[in-house]
Enzyme design. Structure first.
Site, PDB file in Angstrom:
ATOM      1  N   ALA A  18       0.803  -1.230   0.000  1.00 55.33           N
ATOM      2  CA  ALA A  18       0.000   0.000   0.000  1.00 55.33           C
ATOM      3  C   ALA A  18       0.834   1.279   0.000  1.00 55.33           C
ATOM      4  O   ALA A  18       0.468   2.264  -0.627  1.00 55.33           O
ATOM      5  CB  ALA A  18      -0.936  -0.004   1.213  1.00 55.33           C
ATOM      6  N   CYS A  42      15.833  -0.725   1.116  1.00 55.68           N
ATOM      7  CA  CYS A  42      16.443  -1.556   2.147  1.00 55.68           C
ATOM      8  C   CYS A  42      17.955  -1.554   2.013  1.00 55.68           C
ATOM      9  O   CYS A  42      18.673  -1.813   2.965  1.00 55.68           O
ATOM     10  CB  CYS A  42      15.935  -2.989   2.032  1.00 55.68           C
ATOM     11  SG  CYS A  42      14.260  -3.081   1.447  1.00 55.68           S
TER      12      CYS A  42
END
Ligand code: PLP
Length: 373
Positions: free
Chosen positions: A194, A319
């Site tokens: 989302a 990341c």
């Protein structure tokens, strides 16, 4: 306020998603699993969200599982399927796919220098492993380079040459740049997150069409039809639903707008930083991402100077930012490690203005001039 060119890492919640979050958190405090009126109304709202997401994704509502985001969805697909045989994925998938594939002893599909998948090599890969394959995972849009993959065609190849395998696509970066329905029809499993399309963080979807094909990663109650136990975050799911519909309703207009930004940015970079190499140039790419290699500089130095100039960009995946290792995606494209360490990713959204990317190109030229005169 910094110029934000890291939309592939995350996006702020849209006004409509925020309003929905607040409204649903207020109006539906009950646990949807309860057996009283307020719980039933929370369950009805959850069902409504599932139906609306399914309509966007071109699948049945029963195939939509709500998760904590795409890392979980990807792991559910890969690890959840590994019991049935060999799992495989492209070498440029997000770590949320590559890591569980490698942990399960699976194989990686090689990519070409421009990041694309060569059909002949892929066909040979599938034929060599045909009956052993239980899952093949190929993403729709790469989160570092923006290279796009023809998911419908690749899914068809898997169906033909490895009929026992399910086809999974990580469509996280595709939501803002392509209609999802045909992709949703082509794949057996689809992951979404989302916060990449104006929804809240910590919320996502796994589409899983074949009931019982996956083993759950976590055990507990019977929520999400036993595949993903745990009380659902209804406010986040409702906000995600609104953001998903909004992103998809405007996808054609936003794609055209983003293409204009990307072309302008890349033309300016070619003019001001002629040594810069655009990754994936020559193959199909998403208009939302430009990935550059900048010979003689390092991502860390460039990002530092860009940050000083008020530009928020990235080295690659969110990341990996801050890490010194070159990206596995760029290495898989055959880029030597020292050059791979000069990667920069600029990613745009419909909130990005032309002047933002013009300032960013100038700031990049200035930073590069200082680092690699
Ligand atoms: N897959 C892709 C392609 C992504 O870009 C990301 C986000 O970094 C993920 C998976 C992980 O998503 P999440 O942040 O929801 O765990």
């Amino acid at each position: 306020m910094a110029i934000y060119l890291d939309s592939a890492a995350t996006t702020p919640m849209t006004a409509a998603a925020k309003a929905e979050y607040m409204q649903v958190a207020e109006a539906y405090p009950a646990n949807p699993q309860g057996s009283y009126r307020a719980a039933r109304s929370a369950m009805a709202k959850l069902d409504e969200c599932r139906e609306r997401c399914a309509a966007v994704l071109g699948c049945e509502p029963a195939a939509v599982y709500f998760t904590s985001g795409a890392t979980e969805s990807d792991n559910m697909a890969v690890t959840g399927r590994a019991h049935a045989g060999l799992v495989a994925a492209s070498a440029v998938e997000h770590k949320a796919v590559v890591a569980p594939v490698l942990a399960a002893g699976g194989d990686l599909v090689p990519v070409e220098g421009d990041g694309s998948i060569d059909r002949d090599r892929f066909r040979a890969f599938l034929k060599e492993r045909s009956s052993a394959l239980a899952l093949v995972s190929l993403m729709a849009v790469n989160n570092e380079t923006g290279v796009s993959y023809p998911v419908e065609i690749l899914a068809g190849m898997v169906r033909k040459h490895a009929p026992g395998a399910l086809f999974h696509t990580d469509a996280v970066q595709a939501v803002v740049v392509q209609p999802l329905a045909s992709l949703g029809r082509a794949a057996d499993l689809v992951s979404l997150s989302a916060h990449k399309f104006g929804g809240p963080k910590g919320c996502g979807i796994l589409v899983a069409k074949e009931r019982g094909a996956l083993k759950p990663l976590i055990l507990g109650g019977s929520q999400e039809r036993d595949l993903r136990p745990g009380t659902q975050d209804l406010a986040a799911i409702a906000a995600m639903t609104v953001a998903l519909e909004g992103a998809q309703a405007g996808v054609e207009a936003s794609t055209a707008y983003l293409s204009g930004l990307q072309q302008r940015f890349e033309a300016l970079v070619a003019e001001l930083v002629p040594a810069a190499i655009v990754s994936g140039a020559g193959t199909l790419r998403s208009p939302s991402i430009t990935h550059l290699l900048l010979p003689g500089a390092t991502s860390e130095e460039l990002l530092f100077l860009l940050d000083e100039a008020g530009i928020a960009a990235a080295a690659g995946s969110a990341c990996a930012s801050g890490a010194l290792e070159p990206s596995h995606v760029v290495l898989a494209m055959g880029v030597p490690a020292p050059l791979a360490k000069s990667s920069l990713r600029f990613s745009y959204s419909t909130s990005t203005s032309l002047s933002d990317i013009e300032l960013a190109a100038k700031a990049l030229a200035e930073a590069y001039r200082r680092l690699a005169p």
